[in-house]
Design an enzyme around this catalytic site. Sequence first.
Site, PDB file in Angstrom:
ATOM      1  CG  HIS A 248      -2.101  -0.879   1.258  1.00  0.00           C
ATOM      2  ND1 HIS A 248      -3.076  -1.513   0.605  1.00  0.00           N
ATOM      3  CD2 HIS A 248      -1.524  -2.449   2.385  1.00  0.00           C
ATOM      4  CE1 HIS A 248      -3.682  -1.901   0.959  1.00  0.00           C
ATOM      5  NE2 HIS A 248      -2.899  -3.081   1.654  1.00  0.00           N
TER       6      HIS A 248
HETATM    7  O1  RIB Z   1      -4.548   0.175   4.404  1.00  0.00           O
HETATM    8  C1  RIB Z   1      -3.944   0.121   4.321  1.00  0.00           C
HETATM    9  C2  RIB Z   1      -2.920   1.101   5.021  1.00  0.00           C
HETATM   10  O2  RIB Z   1      -2.923   1.585   6.230  1.00  0.00           O
HETATM   11  C3  RIB Z   1      -1.289   1.930   5.505  1.00  0.00           C
HETATM   12  O3  RIB Z   1      -0.396   2.931   4.838  1.00  0.00           O
HETATM   13  C4  RIB Z   1      -0.868   0.785   6.133  1.00  0.00           C
HETATM   14  O4  RIB Z   1       0.723   1.232   6.585  1.00  0.00           O
HETATM   15  C5  RIB Z   1      -1.921   1.667   7.235  1.00  0.00           C
HETATM   16  O5  RIB Z   1      -1.510   1.567   8.044  1.00  0.00           O
END
Ligand code: RIB
Length: 333
Positions: A248
């Site tokens: 992500h």
């Molecule tokens: O939904 C994914 C996000 O939430 C990413 O930034 C992960 O590190 C969590 O913080």
Amino acid sequence: MLNAMSAATLPRRVIIDTDPGTDDALAIFLALNSPELKVEALTPVAGNVPLSLTLPNALRLLEIAGRTDIPVAAGADRPLARRLITATYAHGQNGLGGIQFPEPTTKPVAETATQLIRRLVHASPQEIGIIAIGPLTNIATAFREDPELPRLIPNLTIMGGSLSGGNISPAAEFNIYVDPEAAQIVFRSGVPLTMVGLDVTRRAMLREDDIQRMETSKKPEGRAAGKIARASMNQLRKNSATGGPAMHDSLAVGTFINPGVVTLESLFVDIETAGTLTAGETVGYRKAPMRSSPPLTNAPEATLSTEFKPNAKVALDVNVDRFLTMLVDRIAG
Ligand code: RIB
Ligand code: CA
């Protein structure tokens, strides 16, 4: 003032606001191994795990990568208006997949995250980008303290939101879910905003070969990334999940470096903050009229904007192979 050519060739100066966090760790290693970027600071925030862990984790990651020249300034230990909800179920109790890295020997700077952000941005207007890969509490606080700030930032790229369903709730992506009020301040601030949400990041999953390349890397941060990614993969398998760990946060860094890895569309995005089931939902409009919900009988008229004014470039497609190649080549070397 830099001319277009020199500005295009110089590393772009950036602050990374982060809640490390297993995928944050790989995103930070990607940024540190990208010649297009000059990482000016890390500003940890409470999110995946409490600030009491995201702060030392940020220090640890810089020490592993041999970059203790980069300052770390502590940010918010809780959202603006809500109790902190963490994601230890996904990131482990220590936020780094349970991998035990040495205690950090370096210390954060005396400034707070918002003091450091405001100082750097005002000292170099239109030259300091921000990549925010955790809840937006620090960014919103800086904007609330300093309403001029959004106009001095050339690009804020966030990992956050989703137009195709959430991950921590059916409606909301984790970063926005944790602090919807902060996200609403940021999305309404007028800052030049790029939203890299679950629509694309959930597809950017590491493959077994990628993890093995990192595990056998000659670089300390490559091997550390391999340990963290392996722990994430093992957790997924334990939960009978298919696929690999979704990168992500790294995709937000990758998009900041080269927007060509995604397909961006200009939308108007606002944040649900009143929903008992949907707080943290990012609601995207492609055209006017932009309706809110029907008003209750005794409530004022519904808001209805008849003019379409986009406030974010939203990533809606991604070249997964191109991105993962960039990620693994740079981290593993
Ligand atoms: O939904 C994914 C996000 O939430 C990413 O930034 C992960 O590190 C969590 O913080
Ligand atoms: Ca994160």
